[in-house]
Each structure stands twice: as C-alpha cells, then as structure tokens.
Design a protein around this motif. Structure first.
Motif, PDB file in Angstrom:
ATOM      1  N   ILE A  13     -68.710  48.702  27.741  1.00 16.15           N
ATOM      2  CA  ILE A  13     -69.442  47.399  27.911  1.00 16.15           C
ATOM      3  C   ILE A  13     -70.207  47.272  26.672  1.00 16.15           C
ATOM      4  N   SER A  14     -70.751  48.111  25.985  1.00 18.35           N
ATOM      5  CA  SER A  14     -71.416  47.828  25.060  1.00 18.35           C
ATOM      6  C   SER A  14     -70.616  47.211  23.751  1.00 18.35           C
ATOM      7  N   ALA A  15     -69.253  47.508  23.996  1.00 19.11           N
ATOM      8  CA  ALA A  15     -68.270  47.507  22.795  1.00 19.11           C
ATOM      9  C   ALA A  15     -68.211  45.794  22.899  1.00 19.11           C
ATOM     10  N   GLY A  16     -68.069  45.011  24.413  1.00 18.56           N
ATOM     11  CA  GLY A  16     -67.633  43.668  24.400  1.00 18.56           C
ATOM     12  C   GLY A  16     -68.953  42.921  24.253  1.00 18.56           C
ATOM     13  N   SER A  17     -69.857  43.272  24.866  1.00 19.78           N
ATOM     14  CA  SER A  17     -71.362  42.514  24.995  1.00 19.78           C
ATOM     15  C   SER A  17     -72.367  43.372  24.971  1.00 19.78           C
ATOM     16  N   LEU A  18     -73.374  43.064  24.055  1.00 19.56           N
ATOM     17  CA  LEU A  18     -74.649  43.949  24.103  1.00 19.56           C
ATOM     18  C   LEU A  18     -75.721  43.061  24.894  1.00 19.56           C
ATOM     19  N   LEU A  19     -76.264  43.715  25.825  1.00 15.47           N
ATOM     20  CA  LEU A  19     -77.393  43.082  26.470  1.00 15.47           C
ATOM     21  C   LEU A  19     -78.814  43.505  25.957  1.00 15.47           C
ATOM     22  N   ALA A  20     -79.446  42.414  25.817  1.00 19.63           N
ATOM     23  CA  ALA A  20     -81.122  42.917  25.665  1.00 19.63           C
ATOM     24  C   ALA A  20     -81.819  41.918  26.457  1.00 19.63           C
ATOM     25  N   GLY A  21     -82.253  42.079  27.517  1.00 22.00           N
ATOM     26  CA  GLY A  21     -82.922  41.396  28.465  1.00 22.00           C
ATOM     27  C   GLY A  21     -82.204  40.136  28.658  1.00 22.00           C
ATOM     28  N   ASP A  22     -82.755  39.074  28.351  1.00 16.54           N
ATOM     29  CA  ASP A  22     -82.116  37.627  28.615  1.00 16.54           C
ATOM     30  C   ASP A  22     -81.120  37.254  27.478  1.00 16.54           C
ATOM     31  N   VAL A  23     -81.036  38.147  26.747  1.00 14.88           N
ATOM     32  CA  VAL A  23     -80.235  37.800  25.311  1.00 14.88           C
ATOM     33  C   VAL A  23     -78.865  38.762  25.331  1.00 14.88           C
ATOM     34  N   LYS A  24     -77.733  38.009  25.155  1.00 14.20           N
ATOM     35  CA  LYS A  24     -76.434  38.672  24.964  1.00 14.20           C
ATOM     36  C   LYS A  24     -75.901  38.459  23.568  1.00 14.20           C
ATOM     37  N   ILE A  25     -75.411  39.692  22.947  1.00 15.34           N
ATOM     38  CA  ILE A  25     -74.796  39.357  21.703  1.00 15.34           C
ATOM     39  C   ILE A  25     -73.362  39.781  22.098  1.00 15.34           C
ATOM     40  N   LYS A  26     -72.514  38.893  21.671  1.00 13.19           N
ATOM     41  CA  LYS A  26     -71.059  38.997  22.161  1.00 13.19           C
ATOM     42  C   LYS A  26     -70.131  38.235  20.891  1.00 13.19           C
ATOM     43  N   LEU A  27     -68.944  38.713  20.956  1.00 14.29           N
ATOM     44  CA  LEU A  27     -67.950  38.081  20.155  1.00 14.29           C
ATOM     45  C   LEU A  27     -67.353  36.994  20.806  1.00 14.29           C
ATOM     46  N   GLU A  28     -67.172  35.981  20.285  1.00 15.68           N
ATOM     47  CA  GLU A  28     -66.520  34.656  20.875  1.00 15.68           C
ATOM     48  C   GLU A  28     -65.598  34.056  19.670  1.00 15.68           C
ATOM     49  N   ASP A  29     -64.655  33.343  20.640  1.00 16.42           N
ATOM     50  CA  ASP A  29     -63.612  32.657  19.669  1.00 16.42           C
ATOM     51  C   ASP A  29     -64.386  31.344  19.406  1.00 16.42           C
ATOM     52  N   PRO A  30     -63.778  30.645  18.204  1.00 19.37           N
ATOM     53  CA  PRO A  30     -62.627  31.039  17.471  1.00 19.37           C
ATOM     54  C   PRO A  30     -63.386  31.947  16.299  1.00 19.37           C
ATOM     55  N   GLY A  31     -62.207  32.676  15.713  1.00 13.90           N
ATOM     56  CA  GLY A  31     -62.587  33.569  14.645  1.00 13.90           C
ATOM     57  C   GLY A  31     -63.322  34.783  15.084  1.00 13.90           C
ATOM     58  N   MET A  32     -63.392  35.237  16.398  1.00 15.83           N
ATOM     59  CA  MET A  32     -64.220  36.222  16.834  1.00 15.83           C
ATOM     60  C   MET A  32     -65.461  36.379  16.189  1.00 15.83           C
ATOM     61  N   ARG A  33     -66.521  35.376  16.210  1.00 14.11           N
ATOM     62  CA  ARG A  33     -67.505  35.456  15.382  1.00 14.11           C
ATOM     63  C   ARG A  33     -68.539  35.874  16.215  1.00 14.11           C
ATOM     64  N   LEU A  34     -69.557  36.693  15.816  1.00 11.34           N
ATOM     65  CA  LEU A  34     -70.587  37.351  16.608  1.00 11.34           C
ATOM     66  C   LEU A  34     -71.705  36.262  16.656  1.00 11.34           C
ATOM     67  N   LYS A  35     -72.094  36.073  18.000  1.00 14.07           N
ATOM     68  CA  LYS A  35     -73.335  35.154  18.488  1.00 14.07           C
ATOM     69  C   LYS A  35     -74.102  35.899  19.042  1.00 14.07           C
ATOM     70  N   ILE A  36     -75.397  35.225  19.081  1.00 10.63           N
ATOM     71  CA  ILE A  36     -76.533  35.823  19.979  1.00 10.63           C
ATOM     72  C   ILE A  36     -76.727  34.344  21.006  1.00 10.63           C
ATOM     73  N   GLU A  37     -76.794  34.947  22.074  1.00  8.51           N
ATOM     74  CA  GLU A  37     -76.879  33.843  23.147  1.00  8.51           C
ATOM     75  C   GLU A  37     -78.005  34.179  24.008  1.00  8.51           C
ATOM     76  N   TYR A  38     -78.764  33.044  24.094  1.00  2.00           N
ATOM     77  CA  TYR A  38     -80.137  33.076  24.746  1.00  2.00           C
ATOM     78  C   TYR A  38     -80.035  32.426  26.176  1.00  2.00           C
ATOM     79  N   ASP A  39     -79.980  32.995  27.080  1.00  2.00           N
ATOM     80  CA  ASP A  39     -80.327  32.428  28.143  1.00  2.00           C
ATOM     81  C   ASP A  39     -79.183  31.410  28.437  1.00  2.00           C
ATOM     82  N   ASP A  40     -77.840  31.336  27.944  1.00  2.00           N
ATOM     83  CA  ASP A  40     -77.057  30.456  28.156  1.00  2.00           C
ATOM     84  C   ASP A  40     -77.502  28.903  27.674  1.00  2.00           C
TER      85      ASP A  40
END
Length: 191
Positions: A13-40
C-alpha cells in the motif's frame, strides 16, 4: 505468520500511495510523475524545475519557480520580498516532500518484495520440513525471524510517512499564508 501478511500488505500500500491525513502522494500518468493531492481539489507536482499547483476542475494553474517567481494561469504576478521568501520556502518544501515520498515509495517496494519473497519461502519451506534434522519449529523460527526484519523496515517507513505528513501540513500552512497575502491567489477559490 499473520504478521508476515500484514507487513506485506502495508508495504504494498505504501509503495503505491502514501497517505497523510487528507493528503495523498502518488504516482500518476503521464510519465509516472509524483503528485501531492489535497482532498481531490488540487495537485502539486514538479515540472521543469517549477512547482505546479493545479486544479483539474477549473483548469487553473499556479506555478512557483525556484527563485520565488509566481505565475497564475500563465500570467506573472508581482510579489513583495516577503511573499517571494514564502514562495521560495513553498517551492523548497514541496520539492522535499516529493523527494521524500519517492524515497519512501522505493523503500516500500523493496519491503513489499521482501514480503512476497517471504511468502514464497513460506510456501516452499514446507518441503524443507521433510528433510532430516529440520523440524516444523525450525521452519517457524526462520519465518518469524524474517518477518521481524520486514516488520522493522515497515515501521521505519511508517515513521518516515509521519514526517511526510508533518511536512505536508506545513506546506498547507505556507499556502494559506500566501493566499492571504497575494490577491491573485486569494481570487482562486480552490487555492
């Protein structure tokens, strides 16, 4: 034996998406770029050295350069020195979060692979019990030792993820401060 599977699941689970409260840090296409996602609501990522904060619903975008320059929807925004200092701090912290998340993700994959390896070892290890001089107790002890090592690595990852959460909270605090100081950012409903 239950601990083995719990460790493997946590690591995967931690390899695919790191959870920090309402914050998700995950790899996304294109180019498998790391993104910090806040509450969608919006995403933060690095592009050509700049930190990009984008709202996919409105297609609005904020860019912050390494030097603390600010662009809102492609237009350069004039900022005071104190605001530029905050922008540089935001840029540096966002980069640090993304780098730390990448490190944790890589380590999570390694832990997950070790867990999977242990699962295979457990499945095939049953045959070792058939060998003379090797008992079920030997097998169980060997499995528990290996599981304990994996669990310790997973615990280290968890502590790193907690640090990441603290960093993300601080990033949001800086963002709130920037929104209060820069009119162009305050006008963005999602920022």
């Amino acid at each position: 034996m239950k601990n083995i599977f719990i460790v493997v699941i946590c690591a995967c689970i931690s390899a695919g998406s790191l959870l920090a409260g309402d914050v998700k840090i995950k790899l996304e296409d294109p180019g498998m770029r790391l993104k910090i996602e806040y509450d969608d609501d919006y995403k933060v990522y690095k592009k050509h050295g700049d930190i990009i904060i984008e709202n996919e619903d409105s297609e609005e975008e904020v860019a912050i350069s390494e030097e603390g320059e600010l662009w809102v929807n492609g237009d350069k925004v004039r900022v005071r020195r104190s605001e530029r200092t905050l922008l540089v701090e935001y840029h540096e912290l966002a980069l640090a979060i993304l780098e730390k998340a990448e490190d944790i993700g890589e380590e999570g994959v390694k832990v997950g692979l070790k867990g999977a390896e242990l699962g295979v070892k457990a499945a095939t290890g049953v045959f070792k019990i058939l060998l003379p001089g090797y008992t079920a107790e030997d097998f169980e002890e060997e499995m528990e030792e290996a599981a304990e090592k994996i669990e310790k690595k997973a615990e280290k990852l968890e502590k790193q993820a907690e640090k990441l959460e603290t960093m993300s909270e601080h990033l949001q605090d800086i963002q709130d401060d920037l929104r209060a100081r820069v009119d162009e950012l305050e006008e963005l409903e999602w920022f």
